[in-house]
Design an enzyme around this catalytic site. Structure first.
Site, PDB file in Angstrom:
ATOM      1  N   HIS A  36       9.678  -3.302 -22.172  1.00  0.00           N
ATOM      2  CA  HIS A  36       8.867  -2.913 -23.321  1.00  0.00           C
ATOM      3  C   HIS A  36       7.417  -3.169 -22.957  1.00  0.00           C
ATOM      4  CE1 HIS A  36       7.480  -3.296 -27.709  1.00  0.00           C
ATOM      5  NE2 HIS A  36       7.670  -2.032 -27.417  1.00  0.00           N
ATOM      6  N   ASP A  37       6.576  -2.146 -23.062  1.00  0.00           N
ATOM      7  CA  ASP A  37       5.201  -2.270 -22.579  1.00  0.00           C
ATOM      8  C   ASP A  37       4.469  -3.450 -23.210  1.00  0.00           C
ATOM      9  OD1 ASP A  37       5.020  -1.011 -25.082  1.00  0.00           O
ATOM     10  OD2 ASP A  37       4.109   0.816 -24.287  1.00  0.00           O
ATOM     11  N   THR A  38       4.754  -3.734 -24.477  1.00  0.00           N
ATOM     12  CA  THR A  38       4.102  -4.884 -25.101  1.00  0.00           C
ATOM     13  C   THR A  38       4.636  -6.194 -24.533  1.00  0.00           C
ATOM     14  OG1 THR A  38       3.953  -3.577 -27.125  1.00  0.00           O
ATOM     15  CG2 THR A  38       3.400  -5.898 -27.288  1.00  0.00           C
ATOM     16  N   ASN A  77       3.913  -4.175 -35.925  1.00  0.00           N
ATOM     17  CA  ASN A  77       3.531  -2.920 -35.287  1.00  0.00           C
ATOM     18  C   ASN A  77       2.628  -2.138 -36.236  1.00  0.00           C
ATOM     19  OD1 ASN A  77       5.419  -2.383 -32.744  1.00  0.00           O
ATOM     20  ND2 ASN A  77       6.627  -3.429 -34.312  1.00  0.00           N
ATOM     21  N   GLY A  95      -5.837  -1.254 -23.298  1.00  0.00           N
ATOM     22  CA  GLY A  95      -6.946  -0.308 -23.275  1.00  0.00           C
ATOM     23  C   GLY A  95      -7.914  -0.481 -24.420  1.00  0.00           C
TER      24      GLY A  95
END
Length: 456
Positions: free
Chosen positions: A239-241, A297, A400
């Protein structure tokens, strides 16, 4: 001594890239080898889907470019976003499509599911915040509209696990991403038989759970032939997080993993599935080393990505921020949780409609977005204080969005807290850190975070 390279494949909601990294003079040095778009498609029925073939083709192309550059990685690992999945048949082919969580098929599915299991019981098992895009509601939509797909399925895989399967042939579900489904028991870390029963999914369809740093295998021979080498395939925090939070080097702080989504939370040792936590709609997602990412989220830079795309993609993100800053602080605020913003035909028009101002300028739309995000963040900070019974002074922004100084300024203003900029390439750094640990080049998460802090 030869340099050991590691390939981190990081795919987000609008683009993907392959980052090649190595350790030099006590720092992680990253090089972007390949960047590619990830645009939502519509199938013949108008359903929003991901082009998994194109995504995997780009992973292979990125690896081939490593060979071309003369920098062959020791290992490769793939991270992506949560909740989205594929069902595979007995031949390993996708049943139906890889449907996006932004598709409207889940509308009302929570109500149908709750006829068999209450929201409070579901939360007490999984600890996952209620969002209509959750995997459990996606699968309830499949059961409602395409039950034949459930019957045909032999394997369930989250999207990054599917990419890992295509690379290595290994079938497994990595913990940090599996935890986002609202189908995994937060305490036992096993698939909930009761939830699977409601969805009419046989337990045999659900793979075993693996953890970050575990080896998936090596590149399948046909992939190795295409890219010109073989290497290990590793499970990162897929999971990117989960990978991004590995890059949060401040202790005892609130973090924002700022990308297409804003993940706002803190790291805790064990899941909080209390009624207070459910009422505040926090989620308990798996983290590296068995930690829990306790967070909310929020639709994040997706708002700004959509506006930029509508304007032809020629205006840079800093220029868009300057437009919002130049407009001044808006009097309007939108509900950033509203599902209407998940996949609008036009984000600009959707924000205008939400504000009741059809003639609002684009700069005004951006000003509304910026203020609304900053206020939403500050409200989550207060909720985290309430649950923890203390005040968090510091907020570390990674990803980002950490480059967006205007958003940081507004967040500091509305929250009255210290905002600290963390790693911009947080997800790739976390992905690489897991590979470094798997290889034995470093030993622990603490070592990884110290290395990342020196590298920022």
């Amino acid at each position: 001594m030869s340099v050991k390279y590691y390939a981190a494949v990081d795919i987000g909601g609008s683009s993907g890239r392959l980052i090649l990294a190595h350790v030099e003079n006590g720092r992680i040095v990253c090089e972007e080898i390949h960047r590619f778009p990830n645009d939502l498609k519509k199938n013949a029925q108008g359903t929003l889907i991901w082009d998994t073939e194109a995504l995997f083709s780009n992973i292979v192309e990125g690896l081939a470019l490593c060979k071309k550059a003369g920098k062959i990685p020791t290992s490769v690992a793939v991270d992506m976003w949560g909740v989205d999945y594929v069902l595979l048949d007995g031949d390993g082919k996708i049943v139906g499509d890889a449907v996006s969580n932004r598709d409207g098929r889940t509308a009302g599915m929570d109500d149908l599911f709750e006829k068999e299991m209450s929201a409070s019981e579901l939360y007490s098992i999984t600890g996952i915040q209620k969002m209509q895009l959750n995997t459990v509601y996606q699968l309830r939509a499949v059961l409602e509209n395409h039950p034949e797909q459930i019957k045909a399925a032999k394997t369930f895989l989250m999207l990054p696990d599917y990419m890992t399967y295509l690379l290595s042939g290994r079938i497994a579900c990595e913990y940090t991403n599996a935890s986002t489904t609202a189908m995994l028991d937060a305490n036992t870390r096993e698939w909930s038989e009761k939830i699977l029963g409601i969805l009419k999914i046989d337990r045999s369809v659900m793979p075993s759970i693996v953890y970050p740093c575990e080896r998936a295998g090596v590149l399948r021979s046909e992939i190795a032939d295409k890219v010109g080498f073989s290497c290990e395939v590793i499970y990162p925090a897929t999971h990117d997080t989960g990978s991004a939070v590995m890059s949060v080097t401040r202790s005892d702080c609130i973090y924002i993993s700022s990308g297409t989504w804003s993940l706002v939370g803190t790291e805790i040792d064990s899941p909080n599935t209390s009624e207070q936590s459910r009422r505040l709609n926090f989620t308990n997602e798996g983290g590296f080393g068995g930690k829990i990412r306790y967070l909310k989220n929020i639709i994040g830079l997706w708002f700004i990505q959509c506006v930029r795309r509508e304007l032809g993609g020629k205006i840079s993100y800093p220029e868009l921020a300057d437009m919002a800053r130049g407009y001044g602080e808006s009097e309007k605020v939108i509900d950033v949780y509203d599902p209407r913003f998940l996949a609008p035909e036009s984000m600009i028009e959707e924000v205008r409609a939400a504000c009741g101002e059809p003639d609002m300028s684009v700069a005004g739309v951006l000003a509304v977005i910026y203020k609304s995000l900053a206020i939403a963040y500050s409200r989550v900070f207060l909720m985290l204080d309430e649950v923890a019974g203390k005040h968090y002074d510091t907020v570390c922004i990674v990803g980002g969005g950490s480059r967006d100084t205007y958003l940081s300024e507004l967040t500091a203003k509305y929250s009255e807290r210290t905002i600290v900029k963390g790693a911009t390439e947080a997800t790739a750094m976390g992905n690489i850190a897991a590979q470094l640990i798997a290889s034995g080049e470093i030993g622990t998460l603490d070592e990884a975070r110290a290395l990342i802090e020196r590298s920022v």
